[in-house]
Design a protein around this motif. Structure first.
Motif, mmCIF file in Angstrom:
data_model
loop_
_atom_site.group_PDB
_atom_site.id
_atom_site.type_symbol
_atom_site.label_atom_id
_atom_site.label_comp_id
_atom_site.label_asym_id
_atom_site.label_seq_id
_atom_site.Cartn_x
_atom_site.Cartn_y
_atom_site.Cartn_z
ATOM 1 N N LEU A 1 1.233 13.883 -0.633
ATOM 2 C CA LEU A 1 1.186 15.184 -1.284
ATOM 3 C C LEU A 1 0.547 15.068 -2.670
ATOM 4 C CD1 LEU A 1 4.628 16.774 -0.388
ATOM 5 C CD2 LEU A 1 2.373 17.652 0.222
ATOM 6 N N GLY A 2 0.596 13.888 -3.250
ATOM 7 C CA GLY A 2 0.024 13.706 -4.582
ATOM 8 C C GLY A 2 1.092 13.563 -5.644
ATOM 9 N N ARG A 3 0.707 13.795 -6.869
ATOM 10 C CA ARG A 3 1.560 13.612 -8.050
ATOM 11 C C ARG A 3 2.884 14.366 -7.908
ATOM 12 N NH1 ARG A 3 1.590 16.739 -12.844
ATOM 13 N NH2 ARG A 3 2.247 15.602 -14.711
ATOM 14 N N THR A 4 3.981 13.706 -8.284
ATOM 15 C CA THR A 4 5.299 14.318 -8.175
ATOM 16 C C THR A 4 5.407 15.579 -9.021
ATOM 17 O OG1 THR A 4 7.664 14.009 -8.611
ATOM 18 C CG2 THR A 4 6.157 12.742 -9.989
ATOM 19 N N LEU B 1 0.828 -1.202 0.000
ATOM 20 C CA LEU B 1 0.000 0.000 0.000
ATOM 21 C C LEU B 1 0.868 1.261 0.000
ATOM 22 C CD1 LEU B 1 -2.895 -0.985 2.427
ATOM 23 C CD2 LEU B 1 -3.127 -0.327 0.026
ATOM 24 N N LEU B 2 1.934 1.247 0.799
ATOM 25 C CA LEU B 2 2.858 2.389 0.796
ATOM 26 C C LEU B 2 3.436 2.622 -0.593
ATOM 27 C CD1 LEU B 2 5.064 2.247 4.036
ATOM 28 C CD2 LEU B 2 3.447 4.025 3.376
ATOM 29 N N MET B 3 3.807 1.523 -1.256
ATOM 30 C CA MET B 3 4.380 1.628 -2.596
ATOM 31 C C MET B 3 3.378 2.223 -3.577
ATOM 32 S SD MET B 3 7.073 1.120 -4.455
ATOM 33 C CE MET B 3 8.085 -0.048 -3.521
ATOM 34 N N GLU B 4 2.119 1.786 -3.480
ATOM 35 C CA GLU B 4 1.099 2.299 -4.396
ATOM 36 C C GLU B 4 0.829 3.784 -4.162
ATOM 37 O OE1 GLU B 4 -2.263 0.071 -5.414
ATOM 38 O OE2 GLU B 4 -0.994 -1.569 -6.112
ATOM 39 N N ILE B 5 0.866 4.201 -2.908
ATOM 40 C CA ILE B 5 0.691 5.620 -2.600
ATOM 41 C C ILE B 5 1.896 6.408 -3.100
ATOM 42 C CG2 ILE B 5 0.531 7.329 -0.745
ATOM 43 C CD1 ILE B 5 -1.008 5.182 0.887
ATOM 44 N N ARG B 6 3.092 5.883 -2.850
ATOM 45 C CA ARG B 6 4.329 6.564 -3.248
ATOM 46 C C ARG B 6 4.397 6.743 -4.764
ATOM 47 N NH1 ARG B 6 7.753 3.346 -0.968
ATOM 48 N NH2 ARG B 6 8.222 4.651 0.831
#
Length: 224
Positions: A162-165, A20-25
């Motif tokens: 924060l969202g999209r890089t 889940l962390l990876m998908e958010i990241r």
């Protein structure tokens, strides 16, 4: 038998949390997205129990919230929270840059230079974002202060939502490369003042890009 089962569930829970962390990241789960236990369990190939535990842990981390009639969702930061996050990032990373100018080994500085080259070759987007995180983590390690590292890692987890890089933007990507080069030059010169100032300029530029992105998002929502 029950101990083995509990151990297996814990391992699955850790794996689900990491996934889940990876998908958010990586932006596959964005702020405001709903976390459906059944869908996630199917995607990760586990039962709903470890997924439920992973969601609870993310909630404890401040990355997930529960909305009425919606359920668990990836938390969305408001404007003031974004500003506070960048303020703390500036405090911690500017300190790290100053300390790294004094404490980093020549090998560590060489590695930072190599990462900068990889970022330039990667081009804008997700891979550049991953390498950018690697650069900042390597600089943090070079500061050689475990308490600073612990504080920064907690902050970095909050920054996942924060969202999209901003490095997906061509102009921001090019500016970030130049900003990294300035930080690297200061570290190589062992100039703590210059390293701190270069990092502050880097974070301020990222903050301005983030504010522009938030403003654009608000404008899009208003149109809809």
């Amino acid at each position: 038998m029950s101990d083995d089962l509990t151990s297996g569930e814990n391992l699955q829970g850790n794996a689900a949390y990491g996934a889940l962390l990876m998908e958010i990241r990586e932006g596959r789960l964005s702020p405001g997205d709903r976390l459906r236990e059944t869908d996630l369990a199917t995607r990760f190939g586990v039962s709903r129990t470890p997924v439920r535990e992973a969601i609870r842990q993310l909630e404890a981390d401040g990355l997930v919230t529960h909305l009425p009639r919606v359920g668990a969702t990836v938390r969305k930061l408001d404007y003031s929270e974004v500003m506070e996050l960048y303020e703390m990032r500036s405090v911690l990373e500017c300190t790290a840059a100053r300390m790294a100018a004094r404490m980093a080994s020549d090998v560590e500085i060489t590695e930072l230079a190599a990462i900068c080259e990889e970022i330039a070759k990667a081009g804008k987007g997700t891979e550049a974002s991953r390498l950018n995180r690697q650069f900042h983590r390597a600089l943090l390690e070079a500061a050689k202060n475990r308490f600073l590292i612990k504080s920064m890692l907690a902050l970095q987890k909050a920054m996942l939502i924060l969202g999209r890089t901003t490095l997906a933007d061509e102009e921001r990507f090019e500016s970030a490369i130049a900003e990294h080069a300035a930080i690297l030059d200061a570290l190589s010169a062992r100039d703590g003042d210059a390293a701190e100032n270069a990092m502050r300029a880097h974070i301020s530029a990222g903050q301005r890009a983030r504010i522009r992105a938030l403003r654009a998002e608000l404008n899009d929502s208003a149109v809809l």
